[in-house]
Enzyme design. Structure first.
Site, PDB file in Angstrom:
ATOM      1  N   ALA A   8       8.382  27.946  25.627  1.00 49.66           N
ATOM      2  CA  ALA A   8       8.933  28.436  24.355  1.00 49.66           C
ATOM      3  C   ALA A   8       7.838  29.028  23.473  1.00 49.66           C
ATOM      4  O   ALA A   8       6.682  28.608  23.521  1.00 49.66           O
ATOM      5  CB  ALA A   8       9.630  27.298  23.627  1.00 49.66           C
ATOM      6  N   GLY A  19       8.985  25.282  29.436  1.00 52.36           N
ATOM      7  CA  GLY A  19      10.070  26.158  29.835  1.00 52.36           C
ATOM      8  C   GLY A  19       9.685  27.144  30.915  1.00 52.36           C
ATOM      9  O   GLY A  19      10.546  27.625  31.665  1.00 52.36           O
ATOM     10  N   GLU A  29      10.249  25.223  34.002  1.00 50.21           N
ATOM     11  CA  GLU A  29      11.699  25.060  34.143  1.00 50.21           C
ATOM     12  C   GLU A  29      12.339  26.337  34.673  1.00 50.21           C
ATOM     13  O   GLU A  29      13.253  26.286  35.506  1.00 50.21           O
ATOM     14  CB  GLU A  29      12.306  24.668  32.794  1.00 50.21           C
ATOM     15  N   GLU A  38       6.437  18.699  27.807  1.00 47.15           N
ATOM     16  CA  GLU A  38       7.172  18.559  26.547  1.00 47.15           C
ATOM     17  C   GLU A  38       6.959  17.218  25.841  1.00 47.15           C
ATOM     18  O   GLU A  38       6.956  17.161  24.607  1.00 47.15           O
ATOM     19  CB  GLU A  38       8.669  18.777  26.795  1.00 47.15           C
TER      20      GLU A  38
END
Length: 259
Positions: free
Chosen positions: A65, A110, A113, A133
């Protein structure tokens, strides 16, 4: 406006490249929208047999992010952006074609991910990976807590998520997160070779195989076998199936048309 997604299509392979290198390809709202528009177009393009996603240069695949952008958001904007990241990551899993993540540099949060939502992961030997995270006061929120355990097992996934550990490519390979380690200068070459090897096969078969695997893995074996049977039945009356049989009998390479 500067574009942050570059797409090249050659020999039935679409190469998606993130070009926001100055921000480590972090997932800004603009980049997220560009990714979704790109994937939507690829999904419906029958000439594209396989997809590669990578980052520009050798520093970053995707650092997750865009925390600088998020710093200026209120709670509602933050929630909407988190949801958009989740939908974007899911989009990689949902598109019809097999997707190879060519991880050229850091893939944190992310970014990892996103790679986990791809079908196959190939990483540069200099890449760094991790679901980081919990070190930021959050948890993986774009599928990481679900996809990583399914890929490498619950115990190993918990260890990596709880510690927010950053892994080298070699460590990621030993954990089973990536399927290949490649020298940086050979990463795209080998990703394209793999994509071409995949793409020479019947495109409708690739679509149904991906569907059967992805949906079947979420169920018990009995339901999974039923999903496989349904996926198989959708190929019985295709022109490509008949072409495959004919080519085998004639001892030649098949010419598949995705019909």
């Amino acid at each position: 406006m500067t574009k942050f997604v570059k797409v090249e299509v050659q020999d039935g392979v679409a190469l998606i490249m993130f070009t926001r290198a100055e921000a480590a390809n972090s997932l800004s709202i603009q980049l997220l929208h560009e990714i979704n528009e790109t994937l939507e177009a690829i999904h419906y393009d029958r000439s594209i047999r396989a997809v590669i996603v990578t980052g520009d240069g050798d520093k970053a695949f995707c650092a997750g992010a865009d925390l600088k952008e998020r710093k200026g958001m209120n709670e509602e904007e933050t929630r909407k952006t988190i949801a958009l990241i989740g939908r974007t990551v899911n989009h990689f899993e949902a598109i019809a074609q097999p997707v190879i993540a060519a991880i050229n540099g850091v893939a944190f949060g992310g970014g990892l991910e996103l790679a986990l939502a791809c079908d196959i992961r190939m990483a540069s030997s200099t890449a760094k990976l991790g679901l980081t995270e919990t070190a930021l006061g959050i948890i993986p929120g774009a599928g990481g807590t679900q996809r990583l355990p399914r890929l490498i097992g619950i115990g190993k996934a918990k260890e990596l998520i709880y510690t927010a550990r950053r892994l080298s490519a070699e460590e990621a390979y030993r954990y089973g997160i990536i399927e290949y380690i490649v020298e940086p200068q050979d990463l795209l070459k080998q990703a394209k070779e793999l994509a071409l090897e995949i793409g020479k096969n019947a495109p409708l078969s690739l679509v149904q195989a991906k569907t059967a695997i992805n949906q079947g893995m979420q169920t018990d074996i009995s339901t999974g076998l039923q999903i496989e049977s349904l996926a198989y039945s959708r190929l019985l009356h295709t022109e490509d199936r008949l072409e495959g049989l004919k080519a085998f009998q004639e001892k030649r390479s098949p010419v598949y048309r995705g019909k």
